[in-house]
Design an enzyme around this catalytic site. Sequence first.
Site, PDB file in Angstrom:
ATOM      1  N   HIS A   1       0.865  -1.184   0.000  1.00  0.00           N
ATOM      2  CA  HIS A   1       0.000   0.000   0.000  1.00  0.00           C
ATOM      3  C   HIS A   1       0.908   1.243   0.000  1.00  0.00           C
ATOM      4  O   HIS A   1       2.024   1.179   0.508  1.00  0.00           O
ATOM      5  CB  HIS A   1      -0.824  -0.057   1.295  1.00  0.00           C
TER       6      HIS A   1
ATOM      7  N   ASP B   1       3.195  -4.548   8.140  1.00  0.00           N
ATOM      8  CA  ASP B   1       1.981  -3.746   8.014  1.00  0.00           C
ATOM      9  C   ASP B   1       0.792  -4.702   8.162  1.00  0.00           C
ATOM     10  O   ASP B   1       0.461  -5.450   7.240  1.00  0.00           O
ATOM     11  CB  ASP B   1       1.991  -3.060   6.639  1.00  0.00           C
TER      12      ASP B   1
ATOM     13  N   GLN C   1      -4.427  -5.187   7.068  1.00  0.00           N
ATOM     14  CA  GLN C   1      -5.437  -6.117   6.522  1.00  0.00           C
ATOM     15  C   GLN C   1      -5.359  -7.495   7.168  1.00  0.00           C
ATOM     16  O   GLN C   1      -6.092  -8.403   6.759  1.00  0.00           O
ATOM     17  CB  GLN C   1      -5.249  -6.267   5.002  1.00  0.00           C
TER      18      GLN C   1
ATOM     19  N   LYS D   1     -10.269  -0.462  10.714  1.00  0.00           N
ATOM     20  CA  LYS D   1     -10.424  -1.662   9.877  1.00  0.00           C
ATOM     21  C   LYS D   1     -10.797  -2.878  10.715  1.00  0.00           C
ATOM     22  O   LYS D   1     -11.029  -3.960  10.198  1.00  0.00           O
ATOM     23  CB  LYS D   1      -9.129  -1.938   9.096  1.00  0.00           C
TER      24      LYS D   1
ATOM     25  N   CYS E   1      -4.775   2.450  -3.630  1.00  0.00           N
ATOM     26  CA  CYS E   1      -3.551   2.980  -2.991  1.00  0.00           C
ATOM     27  C   CYS E   1      -2.391   2.013  -3.128  1.00  0.00           C
ATOM     28  O   CYS E   1      -1.588   1.850  -2.191  1.00  0.00           O
ATOM     29  CB  CYS E   1      -3.777   3.323  -1.525  1.00  0.00           C
TER      30      CYS E   1
HETATM   31  N1  PMP Z   1      -1.664  -0.710   4.641  1.00  0.00           N
HETATM   32  C1  PMP Z   1      -2.609  -1.478   4.106  1.00  0.00           C
HETATM   33  C2  PMP Z   1      -2.271  -2.874   3.657  1.00  0.00           C
HETATM   34  C3  PMP Z   1      -3.905  -0.980   3.980  1.00  0.00           C
HETATM   35  O1  PMP Z   1      -4.867  -1.735   3.430  1.00  0.00           O
HETATM   36  C4  PMP Z   1      -4.197   0.340   4.424  1.00  0.00           C
HETATM   37  C5  PMP Z   1      -5.581   0.933   4.292  1.00  0.00           C
HETATM   38  N2  PMP Z   1      -6.196   0.724   3.066  1.00  0.00           N
HETATM   39  C6  PMP Z   1      -3.168   1.085   4.995  1.00  0.00           C
HETATM   40  C7  PMP Z   1      -1.922   0.523   5.086  1.00  0.00           C
HETATM   41  C8  PMP Z   1      -3.395   2.467   5.503  1.00  0.00           C
HETATM   42  O2  PMP Z   1      -4.227   2.449   6.615  1.00  0.00           O
HETATM   43  P1  PMP Z   1      -4.770   3.799   7.246  1.00  0.00           P
HETATM   44  O3  PMP Z   1      -5.307   4.611   6.112  1.00  0.00           O
HETATM   45  O4  PMP Z   1      -5.806   3.362   8.207  1.00  0.00           O
HETATM   46  O5  PMP Z   1      -3.603   4.464   7.918  1.00  0.00           O
END
Ligand code: PMP
Length: 407
Positions: free
Chosen positions: A124, A201, A204, A227, A365
């Site tokens: 991401h 990270d 998910q 999430k 993203c």
């Molecule tokens: N890493 C991953 C794998 C994600 O799916 C996301 C959110 N789509 C993020 C980071 C970023 O998370 P946040 O916007 O809650 O900081």
Amino acid sequence: MTKEKIEQIRSEFPILTEQVYKKPLIYFDNAATTQKPKCVVEQINSAYYHLNANIHRGVHYLSQKATEAHEAARQTVAEFLGATKREEVIFTRGTTEAINLVAFSFGEAFCKTGDEIVISVLEHHSNIVPWQMLCERKGLKLRVIPMNEKGELELDEYAKLLNDKTKIVSVAHVSNVLGTVNPVKEIIRIAHEKNIPVLVDGAQAVPHIPVDVIDLDADFYVFSGHKIYGPTGIGALYGKEKWLNAIPPYQGGGEMIATVSFEKTTYNELPFKFEAGTPDYIGSTALATALNYVKSIGIEEIAAYEKELTEYATKRMLEIEGMRIIGTADEKSAVISFLVGKIHPYDIGMLLDKLGIAVRTGHHCAQPLIDSLSIPGTVRASFAFYNTKEEIDSFMEALKRVVMMLS
Ligand code: PMP
């Protein structure tokens, strides 16, 4: 999970009974954010009604109560991640802020011109850009682990990327586009053979599969509250004490100091060193409520049910001619990205929306990943434990209609 259990769970999420365009809402955008159970919303209300005072500062009753609740929430997060020390949990605004914190502070302490950072092709933007900023600031090089055609990281290639210049590895536990569950335990083991720390990270992963940071031996592990059925604006960074002690603070301000004079400031101990300013103590307590809620259902049970949903949806989706599922890893979480024939993903998403079905379209993203696949983006359906096979059947009917209209 039994039908009765799912019905009971659904009754705890009021938004699931909403109508959109006079159609029952089918919410398949859980990888972007999850809906909130009543207990989380009630906890936010209750904290504002009965517990609101700035923490760590006041001698008065309410301030002490609020401080206790915030610190108890930290303990809940630590236990949820399998961490043994409460001080190793830092509250952040979410995954993004947690990665920025590590990229900045670790970079300050340990990185110099010519060093290298290893990430993967399926990250991401939150796990790319903070490292790129560090690379620009200090003259480092970003190295990228490739994947095979199923969307699984190539571990042989990964091992070859590690060398004396590698300062840290940062990879997703689960891909938000492909659903791939990466073998992070093995990734960490390989890095540790060369004494290289690893950030995972977990944005998910934490809502969908059991996570134990000690078993993984992760040096840093990050996730977002929103999430995992918690509020927006709160998340956490787990970090091994030895690393958190070795890196400087990310932000300066109140709370993170031991002493301040105009000549010199000394920093507070863990975890406060990394929590400058008034923390989100309302968010932290509501996040703890969300984690306890998930625990009460059982993460193993959630994982098994979501796997059933994902396999059922995948099988049904393949009934559609021209269906191309993007991401077919052997280990997959509750995310299905797809394309149909030459239809643009945005058009499918727009029409599904008009039929009451919320999916995500675009690059999610993860633009470098989408570019590496030479596709314009995907449509992404992502599930949570409150989704049902009946919803998947309705989604299928709608999708068939949409594909017919657009073909
Ligand atoms: N890493 C991953 C794998 C994600 O799916 C996301 C959110 N789509 C993020 C980071 C970023 O998370 P946040 O916007 O809650 O900081």
